[in-house]
Design an enzyme around this catalytic site. Structure first.
Site, PDB file in Angstrom:
ATOM      1  N   ASN A   1      -1.435  -0.336   7.056  1.00 21.87           N
ATOM      2  CA  ASN A   1      -1.230  -1.390   7.635  1.00 21.87           C
ATOM      3  C   ASN A   1      -0.584  -1.857   6.688  1.00 21.87           C
ATOM      4  OD1 ASN A   1      -2.859  -2.429   5.629  1.00 21.87           O
ATOM      5  ND2 ASN A   1      -4.300  -3.750   7.397  1.00 21.87           N
TER       6      ASN A   1
ATOM      7  N   HIS B   1      -1.814  -5.766   1.287  1.00 23.89           N
ATOM      8  CA  HIS B   1      -2.842  -6.330   1.567  1.00 23.89           C
ATOM      9  C   HIS B   1      -2.883  -7.390   0.905  1.00 23.89           C
ATOM     10  CE1 HIS B   1      -6.842  -7.317  -0.460  1.00 23.89           C
ATOM     11  NE2 HIS B   1      -6.451  -7.683  -1.462  1.00 23.89           N
TER      12      HIS B   1
ATOM     13  N   ARG C   1       3.216  -6.797   8.912  1.00 29.59           N
ATOM     14  CA  ARG C   1       2.415  -5.841   9.530  1.00 29.59           C
ATOM     15  C   ARG C   1       2.997  -5.506  11.004  1.00 29.59           C
ATOM     16  NH1 ARG C   1      -3.120  -8.127   7.275  1.00 29.59           N
ATOM     17  NH2 ARG C   1      -3.746  -6.655   5.613  1.00 29.59           N
TER      18      ARG C   1
ATOM     19  N   ARG D   1      -0.257 -15.216   4.295  1.00 28.17           N
ATOM     20  CA  ARG D   1      -1.147 -13.949   4.769  1.00 28.17           C
ATOM     21  C   ARG D   1      -0.757 -14.149   6.779  1.00 28.17           C
ATOM     22  NH1 ARG D   1      -5.260 -11.255   3.423  1.00 28.17           N
ATOM     23  NH2 ARG D   1      -5.782 -11.205   5.462  1.00 28.17           N
TER      24      ARG D   1
ATOM     25  N   PHE E   1     -15.690   1.816   6.375  1.00 26.62           N
ATOM     26  CA  PHE E   1     -14.414   1.929   6.535  1.00 26.62           C
ATOM     27  C   PHE E   1     -14.247   2.396   4.872  1.00 26.62           C
ATOM     28  CE2 PHE E   1     -14.303  -2.140   6.917  1.00 26.62           C
ATOM     29  CZ  PHE E   1     -14.192  -3.263   5.998  1.00 26.62           C
TER      30      PHE E   1
ATOM     31  N   LYS F   1       0.787  -1.264   0.176  1.00 25.00           N
ATOM     32  CA  LYS F   1       0.344   0.196  -0.270  1.00 25.00           C
ATOM     33  C   LYS F   1       0.858   0.890   0.426  1.00 25.00           C
ATOM     34  CE  LYS F   1      -3.766  -2.735   2.612  1.00 25.00           C
ATOM     35  NZ  LYS F   1      -4.611  -2.308   3.825  1.00 25.00           N
TER      36      LYS F   1
END
Length: 142
Positions: free
Chosen positions: A114, A117, A104, A87, A59, A11
């Site tokens: 964070n 993704h 993270r 993950r 959100f 991100k």
């Protein structure tokens, strides 16, 4: 373990903080292969498509605004149980609850910023990678 592909996006906060190389290195050290890689600035339409499953949630607007606030780095990774492996490597969505050693846990500033993704299922992967890549942009075996 099945060889599978997953979609990952660093991100804007991760890009701005210069974490791209470190994050990619973690995936490569884990044995995951990069099958496609691209840096771009998401349009609002692309961001809404990527996060379609969250439309209507409180959100959603903040998420779309955040991921369109700067460039992102998108990639397709391949490896044994790639979705589950990635993950586990990135940790829970709320970086404040992510254990040290996860991406993270080490780099997220809060639940919004964070850093990363990643697809959470094969179905998510199939939908998400198409926002960034055409099939002819995905590298075959090497």
């Amino acid at each position: 373990m099945p060889v599978e592909r997953t979609f990952v996006m660093i991100k804007p906060d991760g890009v701005k903080r210069g974490l791209v190389g470190e994050i990619i290195a973690r995936f490569e050290r884990k044995g995951l292969k990069i099958k496609a890689l691209k840096m771009k600035w998401l349009t609002r339409e692309e961001a809404e498509k990527l996060y379609e499953v969250h439309r209507g949630k409180p959100f959603f607007e903040d998420l779309v605004n955040f991921v369109t606030s700067g460039p992102v780095v998108a990639m397709i990774l391949e490896g044994d149980s790639a979705i589950e492996v990635v993950r586990l490597m990135i940790g829970p969505t709320d970086g404040r609850k992510a254990p040290p050693g996860t991406i993270r846990g080490d780099y997220a500033l809060d639940i919004g910023a964070n850093v990363i993704h990643a697809s959470d299922s094969k179905e998510s992967y199939e939908r998400e990678y198409k926002v960034f890549f055409s099939d002819d942009e995905i590298v075959g075996d090497y």
